[in-house]
Scaffold this active site. Structure first.
Site, PDB file in Angstrom:
ATOM      1  N   HIS A   5       0.812  -1.221   0.000  1.00  0.00           N
ATOM      2  CA  HIS A   5       0.000   0.000   0.000  1.00  0.00           C
ATOM      3  C   HIS A   5       0.842   1.266   0.000  1.00  0.00           C
ATOM      4  O   HIS A   5       0.317   2.362  -0.187  1.00  0.00           O
ATOM      5  CB  HIS A   5      -1.004  -0.006   1.161  1.00  0.00           C
ATOM      6  CG  HIS A   5      -0.473   0.477   2.473  1.00  0.00           C
ATOM      7  ND1 HIS A   5      -0.139  -0.365   3.498  1.00  0.00           N
ATOM      8  CD2 HIS A   5      -0.233   1.731   2.935  1.00  0.00           C
ATOM      9  CE1 HIS A   5       0.280   0.346   4.539  1.00  0.00           C
ATOM     10  NE2 HIS A   5       0.240   1.618   4.217  1.00  0.00           N
ATOM     11  N   ASP A  53      -0.728  -7.324   1.684  1.00  0.00           N
ATOM     12  CA  ASP A  53      -0.081  -6.010   1.667  1.00  0.00           C
ATOM     13  C   ASP A  53       1.430  -6.198   1.813  1.00  0.00           C
ATOM     14  O   ASP A  53       2.007  -5.978   2.879  1.00  0.00           O
ATOM     15  CB  ASP A  53      -0.656  -5.180   2.821  1.00  0.00           C
ATOM     16  CG  ASP A  53      -0.282  -3.722   2.734  1.00  0.00           C
ATOM     17  OD1 ASP A  53       0.299  -3.321   1.709  1.00  0.00           O
ATOM     18  OD2 ASP A  53      -0.589  -2.985   3.699  1.00  0.00           O
ATOM     19  N   GLN A 147       0.733   5.844  11.470  1.00  0.00           N
ATOM     20  CA  GLN A 147       0.960   6.323  10.110  1.00  0.00           C
ATOM     21  C   GLN A 147       2.434   6.662   9.893  1.00  0.00           C
ATOM     22  O   GLN A 147       3.031   7.380  10.687  1.00  0.00           O
ATOM     23  CB  GLN A 147       0.094   7.556   9.814  1.00  0.00           C
ATOM     24  CG  GLN A 147      -1.245   7.218   9.170  1.00  0.00           C
ATOM     25  CD  GLN A 147      -2.055   6.241   9.988  1.00  0.00           C
ATOM     26  OE1 GLN A 147      -2.145   6.374  11.189  1.00  0.00           O
ATOM     27  NE2 GLN A 147      -2.626   5.245   9.325  1.00  0.00           N
ATOM     28  N   GLY A 148       2.994   6.159   8.812  1.00  0.00           N
ATOM     29  CA  GLY A 148       4.403   6.391   8.510  1.00  0.00           C
ATOM     30  C   GLY A 148       5.275   5.203   8.903  1.00  0.00           C
ATOM     31  O   GLY A 148       6.435   5.123   8.507  1.00  0.00           O
ATOM     32  N   ASP A 149       4.724   4.301   9.695  1.00  0.00           N
ATOM     33  CA  ASP A 149       5.464   3.083  10.055  1.00  0.00           C
ATOM     34  C   ASP A 149       5.233   1.979   9.037  1.00  0.00           C
ATOM     35  O   ASP A 149       5.924   0.954   9.056  1.00  0.00           O
ATOM     36  CB  ASP A 149       5.027   2.566  11.437  1.00  0.00           C
ATOM     37  CG  ASP A 149       5.488   3.474  12.570  1.00  0.00           C
ATOM     38  OD1 ASP A 149       6.607   3.997  12.459  1.00  0.00           O
ATOM     39  OD2 ASP A 149       4.732   3.648  13.536  1.00  0.00           O
ATOM     40  N   SER A 150       4.243   2.184   8.177  1.00  0.00           N
ATOM     41  CA  SER A 150       3.883   1.151   7.208  1.00  0.00           C
ATOM     42  C   SER A 150       5.071   0.635   6.445  1.00  0.00           C
ATOM     43  O   SER A 150       5.967   1.402   6.073  1.00  0.00           O
ATOM     44  CB  SER A 150       2.895   1.695   6.192  1.00  0.00           C
ATOM     45  OG  SER A 150       1.626   1.650   6.742  1.00  0.00           O
TER      46      SER A 150
HETATM   47  N1  ARG Z   1      -1.232   2.427   7.210  1.00  0.00           N
HETATM   48  C1  ARG Z   1      -0.301   3.049   8.053  1.00  0.00           C
HETATM   49  C2  ARG Z   1       0.881   3.607   7.239  1.00  0.00           C
HETATM   50  O1  ARG Z   1       0.693   3.781   6.051  1.00  0.00           O
HETATM   51  C3  ARG Z   1       0.159   2.186   9.170  1.00  0.00           C
HETATM   52  C4  ARG Z   1      -0.857   2.159  10.215  1.00  0.00           C
HETATM   53  C5  ARG Z   1      -0.578   1.229  11.299  1.00  0.00           C
HETATM   54  N2  ARG Z   1      -1.569   1.475  12.242  1.00  0.00           N
HETATM   55  C6  ARG Z   1      -1.676   0.878  13.420  1.00  0.00           C
HETATM   56  N3  ARG Z   1      -2.595   1.270  14.222  1.00  0.00           N
HETATM   57  N4  ARG Z   1      -0.877  -0.081  13.760  1.00  0.00           N
HETATM   58  O2  ARG Z   1       1.882   4.009   7.763  1.00  0.00           O
END
Ligand code: ARG
Length: 494
Positions: A5, A53, A147-150
């Site tokens: 993603h 993903d 967000q940003g850890d993905s």
């Molecule tokens: N989708 C998020 C990203 O793009 C990661 C989110 C992880 N969220 C969580 N609650 N663990 O960085």
């Protein structure tokens, strides 16, 4: 290895990979960078469900391993990560929902236990967590990726080696209680990864948890097991019942919908059956609005935010009540929605058999500010209030509450009051009514005033979960039959 993603397309141009990096800003003596030669997205990656993903990036040239740059082992197929397995997640993502990592943006780590897939499904909504995913988090909240850890790794230690069990994928907000983060389950991809890497393949290690996984016998507790089809006013994922003015996690008010006109949030509304939305006539400038301009967003929290659990549907027709004074509108959806933890109908107080006396706790939920909704995305708010006396304005068609700070984007939102264990919508929020607040009360027109209009349009509304009380009509009928039979039999016996 990263998350699919993170990439809109598989073109590698524009991407660089930094290794041996400690902070995003400032000196990084051990940093090595590479361009990306190729991005391989998993062919079955599904952006709607986040299934598969996972992505692989081939570096433009190999890197030399150092004390700061080394490969992680990958969980081999058949690895077992029991509920509770100690895991670590690292990244440069947000440190809190909506709060970026502060300068100099040093790599962060968090320790979180694995949450078994069955339990994770119960918590996040049955069906959201597939076998290709693994969850981790503390149920009390407060520790999570964000967000940003993905794309980053989740690892667990076996003996002296670190094994990557997951790839940061998605979550419901961040670090919310009872909402563990969801990761791609690396062990499911050994075959795929090997098929895409011919030489210098990663090291796969089978991770084994000892003992029986407590998750294997886990079943969802309480109402979460069966999101009911015909019951209204139930919140299945409700972590609190509303502060004075607080933002709410997704699913807290599952009947709440956002009405968009030509793509812009215009009003709030509420889901009252599987295909009808209730709102105020004030949302529409004419008495015969054009249904095709409107879209309904369900399962939503941010007006323009996270898309998880969100559904949008077109409108088939809009019917406005034509009474004197303020009016309501009903929107018939193109399709019936299926109820889940995040989409549920509210109960309507039509018959007026329930009374909400002065002092009853009520609240309004809505997206606060219309102007804000284009940019950052307004967050669903709830405002607590109490039923107040209408004073000399008193009229059986009205209900009054202590004043709330209602704003324009909130028009059409429901005024909710709780009766027994169900939430009832008592009124629809309109702008001028609240602006015309009399002294320190807001005046609302009761839903019950529109009883016959509502009954004309909707054949059947879901009913509140009933408690077995003597006042239920079915019960009195059965009592009557019971006594009739008793008397007749006594008569026959004598
Ligand atoms: N989708 C998020 C990203 O793009 C990661 C989110 C992880 N969220 C969580 N609650 N663990 O960085």
């Amino acid at each position: 290895m990263s998350a699919a993603h993170c990439f809109f397309r598989s073109s590698p141009s524009g991407w660089t990979v930094s290794l041996g990096l400690q902070s995003l800003q400032g000196a990084n003596p051990n940093k090595v960078s590479r361009n990306v030669a190729k991005i391989i997205l998993h062919p079955n990656y599904d952006s709607m469900t986040n299934n598969n993903d996972i992505a692989l990036l081939r570096l433009s040239s190999p890197v030399r391993f150092t004390d700061y740059i080394r490969p992680v082992c990958l969980a081999a197929s058949g690895s077992v990560f029991n509920n509770g397995t100690d895991s670590w997640v690292t990244g440069w993502g947000a440190v809190k929902e909506g709060v970026a990592l502060p300068f100099p943006q040093t790599l962060q780590e968090v320790e979180v236990p694995v949450v078994g897939n069955r339990q994770c499904n119960c918590l996040n909504g049955v069906g959201t967590v597939t076998d290709n995913m693994i969850c981790a988090g503390v149920l009390a909240g407060g520790k999570d990726s964000c967000q940003g850890d993905s794309g980053g790794p989740m690892v667990s230690k076996q003996g002296s080696v670190w094994v990557q069990s997951g790839i940061v994928s998605f979550g419901f907000g961040c670090a919310q209680p009872n909402l563990p983060g969801v990761y791609s389950r690396v062990s499911r991809y050994q075959f795929w990864i090997k098929s895409r890497i011919r030489s210098n393949r990663p090291g796969f290690v089978r991770f084994i948890s000892s003992g029986l996984d407590p998750d294997s016998s886990y079943t969802c507790p309480g109402p979460l097991t069966r999101p009911s089809m015909s019951v209204c006013g139930n919140t299945l994922v409700n972590s609190h019942t509303g502060g004075d003015k607080s933002t709410v996690p997704e699913g807290t008010w599952p009947w709440m919908v956002s009405l968009h006109q030509n793509g812009v949030h215009k009003c709030g509304g509420s889901l009252i059956s599987d295909n009808v939305i209730l709102t105020t006539a004030q949302c529409f400038s004419t008495t015969s609005p054009n249904a095709s301009e409107w879209n309904v967003f369900l399962g939503l929290r941010l007006v323009n935010g996270s898309k998880e659990f969100e559904t949008s549907l077109g409108v088939l027709n809009i019917t406005v009540s034509k009474m004197t004074g303020s009016n309501i509108a009903l929107l018939e959806l193109f399709e019936s929605v299926s109820f889940n933890n995040y989409i549920q109908p509210v109960c309507l107080d039509i018959s007026d058999s329930r009374s909400f006396p002065i002092g009853s706790q009520c609240l309004v939920t809505g997206w606060e500010n219309k102007n804000n909704s284009r940019g950052k995305g307004a967050v669903l708010q709830n405002m607590k209030t109490q039923v107040a006396s209408c004073g000399n304005l008193s009229d059986s068609d009205q209900i009054c509450t202590h004043t709330m700070d209602l704003q324009e984007g909130g028009q059409g939102s429901p005024l909710l009051c709780k009766s027994e264990s169900s939430w009832f919508q008592v009124a629809v929020v309109t702008v001028c009514e609240s602006r015309l607040s009399h002294g320190d009360v807001d005046v609302f027109t009761k839903i019950s005033r529109f009883g016959s209009f509502l009954k004309e349009i909707i054949d059947e509304t879901p009913s509140a979960a009933t408690l077995l009380t003597g006042s239920s009509p079915d019960f009195s009928v059965s009592l009557l039959i019971f006594f009739a039979v008793l008397i007749i039999s006594l008569f026959l016996l004598s």
